[in-house]
Design a protein around this motif. Structure first.
Motif, PDB file in Angstrom:
ATOM      1  N   HIS A 110      16.467   7.662  15.127  1.00 25.13           N
ATOM      2  CA  HIS A 110      15.374   7.069  15.876  1.00 25.13           C
ATOM      3  C   HIS A 110      14.035   7.377  15.202  1.00 25.13           C
ATOM      4  CE1 HIS A 110      13.388   5.518  19.393  1.00 25.13           C
ATOM      5  NE2 HIS A 110      12.658   6.624  19.493  1.00 25.13           N
ATOM      6  N   TRP A 111      13.895   8.631  14.831  1.00 21.96           N
ATOM      7  CA  TRP A 111      12.662   9.101  14.209  1.00 21.96           C
ATOM      8  C   TRP A 111      12.434   8.392  12.859  1.00 21.96           C
ATOM      9  CZ3 TRP A 111      10.331  12.804  10.742  1.00 21.96           C
ATOM     10  CH2 TRP A 111       9.112  13.318  11.229  1.00 21.96           C
ATOM     11  N   GLY A 112      13.510   8.307  12.077  1.00 21.31           N
ATOM     12  CA  GLY A 112      13.412   7.630  10.766  1.00 21.31           C
ATOM     13  C   GLY A 112      13.041   6.169  10.933  1.00 21.31           C
ATOM     14  N   LEU A 113      13.659   5.521  11.927  1.00 23.79           N
ATOM     15  CA  LEU A 113      13.401   4.090  12.138  1.00 23.79           C
ATOM     16  C   LEU A 113      11.955   3.873  12.585  1.00 23.79           C
ATOM     17  CD1 LEU A 113      14.661   1.285  12.090  1.00 23.79           C
ATOM     18  CD2 LEU A 113      15.330   1.611  14.482  1.00 23.79           C
ATOM     19  N   LEU A 114      11.465   4.765  13.482  1.00 18.78           N
ATOM     20  CA  LEU A 114      10.073   4.645  13.950  1.00 18.78           C
ATOM     21  C   LEU A 114       9.109   4.736  12.768  1.00 18.78           C
ATOM     22  CD1 LEU A 114       9.865   6.670  17.299  1.00 18.78           C
ATOM     23  CD2 LEU A 114       9.856   4.182  16.945  1.00 18.78           C
ATOM     24  N   GLU A 157      24.893  11.482   3.463  1.00 26.24           N
ATOM     25  CA  GLU A 157      24.719  12.927   3.254  1.00 26.24           C
ATOM     26  C   GLU A 157      23.926  13.563   4.395  1.00 26.24           C
ATOM     27  OE1 GLU A 157      26.046  15.026   1.178  1.00 26.24           O
ATOM     28  OE2 GLU A 157      27.184  13.504   0.086  1.00 26.24           O
ATOM     29  N   VAL A 158      22.922  12.820   4.918  1.00 27.22           N
ATOM     30  CA  VAL A 158      22.160  13.353   6.053  1.00 27.22           C
ATOM     31  C   VAL A 158      23.106  13.554   7.251  1.00 27.22           C
ATOM     32  CG1 VAL A 158      20.332  12.901   7.749  1.00 27.22           C
ATOM     33  CG2 VAL A 158      19.954  12.384   5.331  1.00 27.22           C
ATOM     34  N   GLY A 159      23.979  12.583   7.473  1.00 27.33           N
ATOM     35  CA  GLY A 159      24.964  12.698   8.558  1.00 27.33           C
ATOM     36  C   GLY A 159      25.869  13.903   8.345  1.00 27.33           C
ATOM     37  N   ARG A 160      26.307  14.082   7.114  1.00 23.83           N
ATOM     38  CA  ARG A 160      27.185  15.190   6.752  1.00 23.83           C
ATOM     39  C   ARG A 160      26.506  16.539   7.019  1.00 23.83           C
ATOM     40  NH1 ARG A 160      30.341  17.499   2.949  1.00 23.83           N
ATOM     41  NH2 ARG A 160      32.407  16.611   2.586  1.00 23.83           N
ATOM     42  N   GLN A 161      25.219  16.601   6.605  1.00 23.49           N
ATOM     43  CA  GLN A 161      24.471  17.858   6.798  1.00 23.49           C
ATOM     44  C   GLN A 161      24.231  18.126   8.285  1.00 23.49           C
ATOM     45  OE1 GLN A 161      20.893  17.840   4.361  1.00 23.49           O
ATOM     46  NE2 GLN A 161      22.158  17.178   2.625  1.00 23.49           N
ATOM     47  N   THR A 162      23.935  17.059   9.030  1.00 22.79           N
ATOM     48  CA  THR A 162      23.712  17.224  10.474  1.00 22.79           C
ATOM     49  C   THR A 162      24.954  17.842  11.113  1.00 22.79           C
ATOM     50  OG1 THR A 162      22.365  15.227  10.375  1.00 22.79           O
ATOM     51  CG2 THR A 162      22.955  16.032  12.567  1.00 22.79           C
ATOM     52  N   LEU A 163      26.111  17.306  10.732  1.00 24.35           N
ATOM     53  CA  LEU A 163      27.379  17.816  11.255  1.00 24.35           C
ATOM     54  C   LEU A 163      27.593  19.259  10.808  1.00 24.35           C
ATOM     55  CD1 LEU A 163      30.010  16.937  12.768  1.00 24.35           C
ATOM     56  CD2 LEU A 163      30.975  16.429  10.523  1.00 24.35           C
ATOM     57  N   ALA A 164      27.326  19.515   9.505  1.00 25.59           N
ATOM     58  CA  ALA A 164      27.574  20.849   8.948  1.00 25.59           C
ATOM     59  C   ALA A 164      26.689  21.900   9.604  1.00 25.59           C
ATOM     60  CB  ALA A 164      27.361  20.830   7.438  1.00 25.59           C
ATOM     61  N   LYS A 165      25.492  21.493  10.081  1.00 28.59           N
ATOM     62  CA  LYS A 165      24.597  22.453  10.733  1.00 28.59           C
ATOM     63  C   LYS A 165      25.005  22.691  12.184  1.00 28.59           C
ATOM     64  CE  LYS A 165      20.437  21.649   7.966  1.00 28.59           C
ATOM     65  NZ  LYS A 165      20.505  22.923   7.203  1.00 28.59           N
ATOM     66  N   GLY A 166      26.089  22.044  12.595  1.00 29.52           N
ATOM     67  CA  GLY A 166      26.568  22.260  13.958  1.00 29.52           C
ATOM     68  C   GLY A 166      25.803  21.434  14.979  1.00 29.52           C
ATOM     69  N   LEU A 167      25.053  20.442  14.513  1.00 33.15           N
ATOM     70  CA  LEU A 167      24.311  19.590  15.446  1.00 33.15           C
ATOM     71  C   LEU A 167      25.238  18.485  15.957  1.00 33.15           C
ATOM     72  CD1 LEU A 167      21.038  19.410  13.349  1.00 33.15           C
ATOM     73  CD2 LEU A 167      21.443  20.785  15.403  1.00 33.15           C
ATOM     74  N   GLY A 168      24.821  17.820  17.030  1.00 28.42           N
ATOM     75  CA  GLY A 168      25.704  16.836  17.660  1.00 28.42           C
ATOM     76  C   GLY A 168      25.268  15.403  17.413  1.00 28.42           C
ATOM     77  N   VAL A 169      25.996  14.492  18.025  1.00 29.99           N
ATOM     78  CA  VAL A 169      25.713  13.056  17.839  1.00 29.99           C
ATOM     79  C   VAL A 169      24.328  12.703  18.386  1.00 29.99           C
ATOM     80  CG1 VAL A 169      26.593  10.728  18.212  1.00 29.99           C
ATOM     81  CG2 VAL A 169      28.178  12.635  18.119  1.00 29.99           C
ATOM     82  N   LEU A 170      23.924  13.366  19.473  1.00 31.04           N
ATOM     83  CA  LEU A 170      22.605  13.067  20.044  1.00 31.04           C
ATOM     84  C   LEU A 170      21.487  13.491  19.091  1.00 31.04           C
ATOM     85  CD1 LEU A 170      23.070  13.930  23.823  1.00 31.04           C
ATOM     86  CD2 LEU A 170      22.972  11.685  22.711  1.00 31.04           C
ATOM     87  N   ASP A 171      21.696  14.623  18.396  1.00 29.58           N
ATOM     88  CA  ASP A 171      20.720  15.032  17.374  1.00 29.58           C
ATOM     89  C   ASP A 171      20.662  13.981  16.270  1.00 29.58           C
ATOM     90  OD1 ASP A 171      19.992  17.578  18.510  1.00 29.58           O
ATOM     91  OD2 ASP A 171      22.013  18.243  17.983  1.00 29.58           O
TER      92      ASP A 171
END
Lengths: 139, 444
Positions: B53-57, B33-47
């Protein structure tokens, strides 16, 4: 390609968002029995997510049927049937176009499922519900 | 960090923590769902990568032992795949669209490259931007000789104002009707072309002209040939009319003289019967004269269309019993080609009526409307289905085709109103106050 059922089918009734999780889990487990690599398992789970999400959103309730299948040539795969008796889709051609819904315009939804899976079939009768059947074969 | 990305990263971190806490599929779904929302907000693969990265850290920071860290890394990898799947779907969509676009582009290219009409584009300042290969075949020019150059020198000087007006109209967003221009070929001769132009639109703005031009040399030749054929036909008809009227008439006159001689040598009772023969001969002479006039009425040349048509109507009425009225007037004398065409058309129409319509009455009516002369020929007969009959190349179809072709030659139009059981009306319009040659070249 018609597949023969090689194990008992699993049925998950879809009523709410939490049912989506259990359908995904059962689908992933079933596909794992075929020996799909983990990325392909995620693909199957994604297809189930999108199909189940459609049921919750447009038909309120329905059912996801999961089956392991065989193509008679030793190839194995997983079949997902998403069925509901909701309002049905008035125009299937339109519904399968990317711009039809918000998720479709992103490449998600039914068109996205079609692209993720090897086979895609949809039957819908306006006022009588929709059945989507998808298959993924192990390479 | 973008506030959207910060929020998504927090949600992703919760999913990862949840997975490590044993939430299993629910946590995977959450990552999806986080991936889906990222896409829906118009953000890209790098975002998405930043979010992961942030979550893993965050997860690694909370891990205390090497075992916990390695678990966190494995979980991170799993959730990474889940959250990338919406992007995978979007990516596959782009691939599919690109393939479809390539195919469509290929089909378009094929169409343009094999078209028999010249397809071209002009920039807004009148320079040739594209030209398809058939331009070379038709004009003999190489495309490179003209691409990037102004189109004007290609156009016959007298036609240039029209060409410029059409380009201006298109650039102003209008869709002008088809028009003709003469185009300079490499050999120096001019080729007649029929043009259709539309605006070329890029991102909602008119950026130029898209044109399709057809070489109409063959059509003009065919029209020309048809005109010659009709002229030759008229000459032949004149010859036959003359033979009927003068030569057969002279023979009949000789027969009268011989009969008069014989009558003198016969008893009165027999000369009575000879009188009957004479009277029959007179009728034949009368008929021959009438037929010859109908074929090519000197009236048409001497007195004009209306008296000639009244004469024709009278003859047809006498022969067939059909009642024919001629109303209105074609007005002043028309060019001979137009008068002949109208006479032949009415003649053909009356032949059609007597052959097929089983009508009792035909009304021929003329009216003038500015530069147009209208002629209506209406019968109360059987009628017919217009599209079927026009498509048929049989007798009836040919008759109508003949009418159409005669009208083409004088720039006129034909409209047929008919229905089975409802009679037939032919509506003919010809331009007047122009010679037939002018009206031909002015036809668009």
């Amino acid at each position: 390609m018609k597949g023969a059922l090689i194990a008992d089918e699993l049925r998950v009734s879809i009523d709410s968002d939490s049912d989506i999780v259990s359908a995904r889990q059962k689908g992933r487990e079933l596909a794992a029995q075929c020996g799909f690599p983990s990325t392909e398992l995620a693909v199957v789970a994604t297809a189930i997510s999108e199909l189940a999400r459609n049921i919750v959103r447009y038909a309120v309730r329905g059912e996801i049927v999961l089956r392991l299948i065989d193509n008679h040539g030793g190839k194995r795969g997983v079949e997902v049937i998403a069925a509901d008796d909701g309002p049905g889709i008035p125009d299937l051609t339109l519904a399968m176009q990317d711009g039809y819904s918000t998720s479709g315009s992103l490449g998600l939804g039914l068109p996205g499922v079609r692209r993720l899976m090897d086979e895609f079939d949809i039957v819908s009768e306006f006022g009588k519900g929709t059945t989507v059947t998808v298959r993924k074969w192990k390479r | 960090m973008n506030p959207d990305v910060r929020e998504l990263a927090a949600e992703y971190a919760r999913a990862l923590q949840g997975y490590l806490a044993g939430h299993g599929e629910a946590a995977l779904q959450q990552a999806y769902e986080v991936g889906r929302q990222t896409l829906a907000k118009g953000l890209g693969v790098l975002d998405m990568a930043t979010v992961q990265h942030w979550g893993l850290l965050r997860a690694l920071a909370k891990s205390r032992t090497p075992q916990e860290r390695s678990r966190a890394l494995r979980a991170g990898q799993k959730l990474c795949v889940e959250s990338l799947l919406p992007f995978e779907m979007a990516h596959r969509r782009v691939q599919e669209v690109n393939t479809a676009l390539r195919d469509s582009e290929h089909r378009y290219r094929n169409l343009v490259d094999t078209a028999r009409d010249v397809i071209y584009t002009l920039s807004s300042d009148g320079r040739l931007k594209t030209l398809n290969p058939v331009f070379e075949t038709i004009t003999g020019w190489s495309r490179t000789e003209w691409l990037g150059k102004a189109f004007a020198p290609l156009v016959y000087p007298d036609d240039l104002p029209r060409a410029a007006a059409m380009v201006q109209a298109v650039l102003a967003g209008q869709a002008p009707p088809m028009f003709e221009l003469r185009i300079l070929s490499r050999s120096g001769s001019y080729i007649p072309g029929e043009f259709m132009v539309t605006p070329q639109i890029h991102e909602g703005q008119i950026v130029g002209v898209l044109g399709v031009a057809r070489d109409i040399t063959d059509r003009q030749r065919a029209d020309e040939a048809l005109r010659h054929l009709n002229e030759a036909l008229e000459e032949e008809i004149k010859r036959i009319a003359h033979a009927l009227h003068d030569e057969a008439g002279q023979l009949l006159a000789s027969v009268h003289i011989v009969l008069a001689d014989i009558a003198r040598e016969l008893p009165t009772s027999s000369s009575q019967r000879l009188e009957e023969v004479r009277s029959l001969l007179n009728k034949i002479e009368e008929q021959l004269r009438h037929l010859s006039h109908e074929l090519r009425p000197t009236i048409l040349d001497d007195l004009g269309l209306q008296p000639a048509l009244e004469f024709l109507a009278d003859g047809v009425s006498k022969r067939t019993g059909l009642r024919i009225s001629v109303a209105g007037t074609p007005g002043s004398r028309l060019p001979p080609a137009t008068e002949t065409a109208l006479y032949r058309i009415v003649q053909e129409a009356l032949t059609n009526v007597t052959r097929h319509a089983q009508a009792a009455h035909v009304a021929i009516a003329f009216s003038r409307n500015g530069h147009a002369l209208c002629c209506s020929i209406q019968d109360d007969g059987a009628g017919f289905d217009v599209p079927t009959t026009r498509a048929r190349r049989g007798q009836r179809g040919l008759g109508l085709m003949g009418i159409q072709e005669r009208l083409n030659a004088v720039g006129g139009t034909l409209n047929i109103v008919s229905e089975p059981g409802r009679g037939t009306e032919l509506l003919i319009t010809v331009p007047v106050e122009a010679t037939s040659a002018d009206s031909h070249s002015a036809r668009r």
